[in-house]
Design an enzyme around this catalytic site. Structure first.
Site, PDB file in Angstrom:
ATOM      1  N   ASP A  37       0.432  -1.234   0.006  1.00 26.47           N
ATOM      2  CA  ASP A  37      -0.250   0.137   0.047  1.00 26.47           C
ATOM      3  C   ASP A  37       0.866   1.232   0.307  1.00 26.47           C
ATOM      4  OD1 ASP A  37       1.168  -0.407   2.532  1.00 26.47           O
ATOM      5  OD2 ASP A  37      -1.234  -0.271   3.632  1.00 26.47           O
TER       6      ASP A  37
HETATM    7  C1  LAN Z   1       2.438  -1.311  10.928  1.00 26.53           C
HETATM    8  C2  LAN Z   1       2.431  -0.142  10.292  1.00 26.53           C
HETATM    9  C3  LAN Z   1       1.892   0.067   8.465  1.00 26.53           C
HETATM   10  C4  LAN Z   1       1.143  -0.715   8.386  1.00 26.53           C
HETATM   11  C5  LAN Z   1       0.266   0.108   7.206  1.00 26.53           C
HETATM   12  C6  LAN Z   1       0.890   0.410   6.412  1.00 26.53           C
HETATM   13  C7  LAN Z   1      -0.519   1.474   7.761  1.00 26.53           C
HETATM   14  C8  LAN Z   1      -0.879  -1.704   6.785  1.00 26.53           C
HETATM   15  O1  LAN Z   1      -1.384  -0.447   5.399  1.00 26.53           O
HETATM   16  C9  LAN Z   1       0.206  -2.258   6.277  1.00 26.53           C
HETATM   17  C10 LAN Z   1       0.805  -2.990   7.780  1.00 26.53           C
HETATM   18  C11 LAN Z   1       1.366  -2.034   8.338  1.00 26.53           C
HETATM   19  C12 LAN Z   1       2.706  -2.549   7.540  1.00 26.53           C
HETATM   20  C13 LAN Z   1       2.011  -2.612   9.657  1.00 26.53           C
HETATM   21  C14 LAN Z   1       2.443  -3.748   9.645  1.00 26.53           C
HETATM   22  C15 LAN Z   1       2.353  -4.725  11.590  1.00 26.53           C
HETATM   23  C16 LAN Z   1       3.553  -3.233  12.004  1.00 26.53           C
HETATM   24  C17 LAN Z   1       4.612  -3.104  11.190  1.00 26.53           C
HETATM   25  C18 LAN Z   1       3.170  -1.739  11.779  1.00 26.53           C
HETATM   26  C19 LAN Z   1       1.179  -2.296  12.285  1.00 26.53           C
HETATM   27  C20 LAN Z   1       3.392  -1.054  13.240  1.00 26.53           C
HETATM   28  C21 LAN Z   1       4.059  -2.052  14.481  1.00 26.53           C
HETATM   29  C22 LAN Z   1       3.181  -3.480  13.530  1.00 26.53           C
HETATM   30  C23 LAN Z   1       4.691  -4.431  14.625  1.00 26.53           C
HETATM   31  C24 LAN Z   1       4.604  -5.484  13.897  1.00 26.53           C
HETATM   32  C25 LAN Z   1       5.036  -4.289  15.409  1.00 26.53           C
HETATM   33  C26 LAN Z   1       5.683  -6.100  16.301  1.00 26.53           C
HETATM   34  C27 LAN Z   1       5.201  -6.414  16.796  1.00 26.53           C
HETATM   35  C28 LAN Z   1       5.091  -6.857  16.145  1.00 26.53           C
HETATM   36  C29 LAN Z   1       3.829  -8.046  16.254  1.00 26.53           C
HETATM   37  C30 LAN Z   1       5.706  -8.441  15.809  1.00 26.53           C
END
Ligand code: LAN
Length: 706
Positions: free
Chosen positions: A450
C-alpha cells in the site's frame, strides 16, 4: 540510582522540554537533548514544540465560512509540522510491550541508557499506569494485563524506580491479583527468562531447527508473515542457547517481587501454558499443545550438533537482516532482539552492537508525557504521501502558501524510493524490492504494497502541478508497478510485505496468545484497494505498459473485495480502527470502477451501513474494541478521524442523502481549534487484531481531505 524519582511526574527531576530537538535527515528521525548553551543557539522549531506539547505562538485564523476554509486553516496549522528533510514526522506509540524490550536489552548488555532518556521513560511509564488498578494493558488504552504490567513493572525497576515507589506498589498489587508474572504470555516469558527473572524451563520451545527444514514444507519460517519470522528468529537464537543475564541483587529482588510464591518453589514446567485469562486473545489450539508436547520431548534429546547448526544458521539470517536494513531492522521487536543477539555473540564493544544501539534512537520518541519506543522507526513516507494526496484532491496544493511545503514533500517522496534489492536475497527469503516504497524510510528497505501504491498515486497527482519539476522518472514508476504486479495473491487480494507464502492452517500453531492472524500474510481490504487505485492511476498515465495484466489484476482485486464485504455492508479494517477505515477503502475501490449508490448493490449496502452508524452529533466514533471483537462497537464519543473516513466513504459512494455527510463535515469543523489544529482524540490504528497503535497525523490528513 535515582531516588528522587519517587515524586510525582511533574517533579523537576525530569528533563527540560525546551531543550529537546527532533533532527531528521534523509528520513531518519532522532530526538536530541541539547545542553543549555546549544539550546539557546538553536531555537526549537514549531514541530518540536508541537510534539512536546509546548505552547505554540501561532495566530488565531479567520473564522472559516466554508468547508474548504476549514481545510485551509487545518493545513496552515499542519504545514508547520513538516520537518527539515520534507517529511511529516510523528509519534508512533501505543503498544506497551516495546519500551520494555529496549530497556531489558540495554540492561542485559550493560549498555547504559543516557540519563535524559532514562528519566523520561520513567515519566512516561508512571503517567500511563492505569488509573483504576495501577497496571498496564497491552496498549495505552487497554485494560490491565499481566503482559503489560509485568513487563512495565520490570522496566520501571531497571530504570531505577524503587520497589516502594507508590507506582510500583500499586502495579505489584495489580500483577499479583492476576496471578503474578508466572501467568505472563509467551513473549513475556521470553523477556523475563533472558533477564533471568523467570526460568527457561517455563517456556514452550522456540526451536531454531525450523530454519533447517526444506523450504517446501509449509512450516518453514521463510513462509511466515515477515514480522513473525523476524521475531522468532532472534528468539530462537537466544532460547536455543538459554542465554540470560548474569544474576545480581536487582535480579534477585525482582524474582521476589514478581511472583505470588517464593521463586524457588515455582514448578516451571507447569507455567508453560499458564497464561492469565485477561491476557488471552488467541488461546492455544489442540494442535499447538500437541506440537509443544513433542517439542518439549525434543528439547531433552536434541542433538548438540544439529542445534549448533541451527543456531549458526539463525545467526547468518540475523546478520543478513541487520545488514539489509543498515542496522535499522524491520520493526521495534526484532530491533531490540537482534541487538541482544549481537551482544551475546559479539559483545558490547563490537561495531555491530554499537550500530544497533545507535539505531535504537530512530525508534525513541519524546513527548510531553515522556519517552517511549515507537512501533517502527517512524511513519514518514506514509504520512507524507497522505497529506500530499489531500492537498492535491482539494486543489489547495495550487495555492501559493502551500507550494513550498508540497515541493519539499515531493522531494522527500522522491528520495525514499527503494532503489536496490536485498543482498543475498534468496538466501534470506526476501523478495526483490527495487522500485518499491517503504512505510518509514528507504534504508529500512522493506516493500509495502500500500505504501508503494499510495506513493504512485500521490506522485501522479503531484506531477499535475505546474510548479513541480517531475524528477521521478516514468521508468522508476514502472519499476514500482512491476513490484505491485508481482504481489497479487491467488484470491485476488494483496497483503502487506510479501504475497502469501504459507497456508492459513499455520494459524493453528500461532503461539503468541495475545495476537490474532500473525502466522502468514493474508489479503487485506486496505492493501488491496490501495494497489488497485495505484495501478489504475498508473494505467491512466501509461496506457500501454502491461495494460492487460493491470486490467486483469484490477478485475480480480475488485472481485476479491466484493467477496469479503460483510453481509451488513461493511469491510473489517486490519490496520486502523476499523470498519469506518476499511469501508472507506472499499467504496473508493468501487468508485474506481464506476460503481456507486445508484448503480451498485455493493456500494449501496456499504453506504447504508455507514450511515446507520452515525452518532447523534453528526459524527462517527469507533471503539478499538471493533478490532478485537470484529464487530462495530461505538466509541463513547464521535472522533474526527472516523468521521473523516465515513464522510470520504459516503462521498466516494455518491450517497444521495447529502445531509448525512454535511452533518459529519460540520462536526469536523466544530472540533477545529481557532489556530486550525484538531486535538488528539482516541487511538487510531491497530495490528494483529488486539494491539492498538497511534497515527496522530491522521487527524490532519483525513480531516483536510474530507
Ligand atoms: C504496521 C504499520 C504500517 C501498516 C500499514 C502500512 C498502515 C498497513 O496498511 C499495512 C501493515 C503495516 C505495514 C504495519 C504492519 C505491522 C506493524 C509493522 C505496524 C502496525 C507497525 C507496528 C507493527 C509491528 C508488527 C509491531 C511489532 C510487533 C510484532 C507483533 C512483531
Amino acid at each position: 540510582m535515582l531516588s528522587a524519582v519517587d515524586k510525582p511526574p511533574s517533579d523537576p527531576i525530569y528533563t527540560d522540554l525546551n531543550r529537546w530537538r527532533l533532527k531528521s535527515e534523509d528520513g531518519r528521525q532522532v530526538w536530541h537533548y541539547l545542553s543549555e548553551e546549544e539550546s539557546k543557539r538553536k531555537p526549537q522549531t514549531l514541530a518540536d514544540k508541537y510534539w512536546l506539547g509546548l505552547p505554540l505562538d501561532v495566530p488565531t485564523l479567520p473564522t472559516p465560512k466554508t468547508p474548504l476554509d476549514v481545510a485551509r486553516n487545518g493545513l496552515t496549522f499542519y504545514q508547520r509540522l513538516q520537518v527539515e528533510d520534507g517529511h511529516f514526522a510523528g509519534a508512533y506509540g501505543g503498544p506497551h510491550f516495546l519500551t520494555p524490550g529496549y530497556v531489558i536489552a540495554m540492561y542485559i548488555s550493560g549498555e547504559p541508557i543516557p540519563d535524559h532518556m532514562r528519566v523520561e521513560m520513567i515519566r512516561f511509564l508512571i503517567g500511563c499506569a492505569r488509573k483504576d488498578d495501577g497496571g498496564w494493558g497491552i496498549h495505552i488504552e487497554g485494560n490491565t494485563t499481566v503482559f503489560g504490567t509485568a513487563l512495565n513493572y520490570v522496566t520501571c525497576r531497571l530504570l531505577g524506580l524503587d520497589r516502594d515507589h507508590p507506582t510500583m506498589i500499586r502495579a505489584r498489587a495489580a500483577l499479583h491479583k492476576y496471578g503474578g508474572a508466572a501467568a505472563i504470555p509467551s513473549w513475556g516469558k521470553f523477556w523475563l527468562s533472558v533477564l533471568n527473572v523467570y526460568e527457561w524451563e517455563g517456556m514452550n520451545p522456540v526451536p531454531p531447527e525450523l530454519w533447517l527444514l526444506p523450504y517446501s514444507l509449509p512450516v518453514h519460517p521463510g513462509r511466515w508473515w515477515i514480522h513473525t519470522r523476524m521475531v522468532y528468529l532472534p528468539m530462537g537464537f537466544i532460547y536455543a542457547q538459554r542465554l540470560k543475564a548474569e544474576e545480581n541483587d536487582l535480579i534477585r529482588e525482582l524474582r521476589e517481587e514478581l511472583y505470588t510464591q517464593p521463586y524457588d518453589t515455582i514448578n516451571w514446567a507447569q507455567q508453560r501454558n499458564n497464561i492469565a485469562e485477561v491476557d488471552v486473545y488467541y488461546p492455544h489450539t489442540t494442535l499447538l499443545n500437541v506440537a509443544n508436547f513433542f517439542l518439549n520431548i525434543y528439547e531433552k534429546f536434541a542433538s548438540k550438533r544439529l542445534r549448533q547448526w541451527a543456531v549458526d544458521e539463525s545467526w547468518e539470517q540475523l546478520k543478513m537482516e541487520d545488514e539489509n536494513t543498515f542496522y535499522g531492522n524491520l520493526a521495534s521487536v526484532n530491533k531490540v532482539m537482534n541487538l541482544l543477539c549481537t551482544f551475546f555473540k559479539e559483545g558490547r564493544h563490537s561495531k555491530a552492537f554499537k550500530l544497533h544501539v545507535d539505531h535504537c534512537l530512530d525508534y525513541l520518541w519524546m513527548s510531553e508525557s515522556g519517552m517511549y519506543f515507537n512501533g517502527t522507526d517512524g511513519s514518514q513516507l506514509w504520512d507524507t504521501v497522505w497529506i500530499c494526496q489531500a492537498l492535491c484532491l482539494t486543489d489547495l496544493a495550487k495555492e501559493k502558501p502551500y507550494q513550498d511545503m508540497v515541493k519539499r514533500a515531493y522531494e522527500f517522496i522522491d528520495s525514499q524510493q527503494i532503489r536496490i534489492d536485498p543482498q543475498n536475497r534468496e538466501r534470506c527469503y526476501r523478495d526483490a524490492t527495487k522500485g518499491a516504497w517503504p512505510f518509514s524510510r528507504r534504508n529500512q528497505g522493506y516493500t509495502l504494497t500500500d505504501c508503494t501504491a499510495e506513493a504512485i498515486k500521490g506522485i501522479y497527482m503531484l506531477h499535475q502541478l505546474d510548479y513541480i519539476k517531475p524528477t521521478i522518472s516514468n521508468d522508476r514508476i514502472e519499476e514500482a508497478t512491476d513490484v505491485l504486479l508481482r504481489m497479487q495473491n491467488s484470491d485476488g487480494g494483496f497483503s502487506t510485505y510479501e504475497p502469501t507464502r504459507g497456508p492459513k492452517f499455520l494459524e493453528w500453531i500461532n503461539p503468541a496468545e495475545v495476537f490474532g492472524d500473525i502466522m502468514v500474510e493474508y489479503s487485506y481490504p486496505e492493501c488491496t484497494t490501495a494497489v488497485l487505485l495505484g495501478l489504475a492511476s498508473f494505467k491512466k498515465h501509461n496506457p500501454d505498459y502491461r495494460a492487460e495484466e493491470i486490467e486483469d489484476a484490477i478485475d480480480k482485486g475488485i472481485a476479491f473485495l466484493k467477496r469479503i464485504q460483510r453481509p451488513d455492508g461493511g469491510w473489517y479494517g486490519c490496520w486502523a480502527i476499523c470498519f469506518t477505515y476499511a469501508t472507506w477503502f472499499g467504496l473508493e475501490a468501487l468508485k474506481s470502477v464506476g460503481e456507486n449508490y445508484a448503480n451498485s448493490e455493493h456500494a449501496r449496502r456499504a453506504c447504508d451501513y455507514l450511515a446507520s452508524k452515525q452518532m447523534a452529533d453528526g459524527g462517527w466514533g469507533e471503539s478499538y474494541k471493533s478490532c478485537e471483537l470484529q464487530t462495530y462497537i461505538h466509541h463513547t464519543s464521535s472522533q474526527v478521524v472516523n468521521t473523516a473516513w465515513a464522510c470520504l466513504a459516503l462521498m466516494a459512494g455518491d450517497y444521495p442523502n447529502v445531509e448525512v455527510i454535511r452533518n459529519g463535515i460540520r462536526l469536523i469543523a466544530k472540533r477545529q481549534k481557532p489556530d486550525g489544529r484538531w486535538e488528539q482524540e482516541g487511538i487510531e490504528g491497530v495490528f494483529n487484531k488486539n494491539a492498538m497503535i497511534a497515527y496522530p497525523n491522521y487527524k490532519f490528513s483525513f480531516t483536510v481531505w474530507a
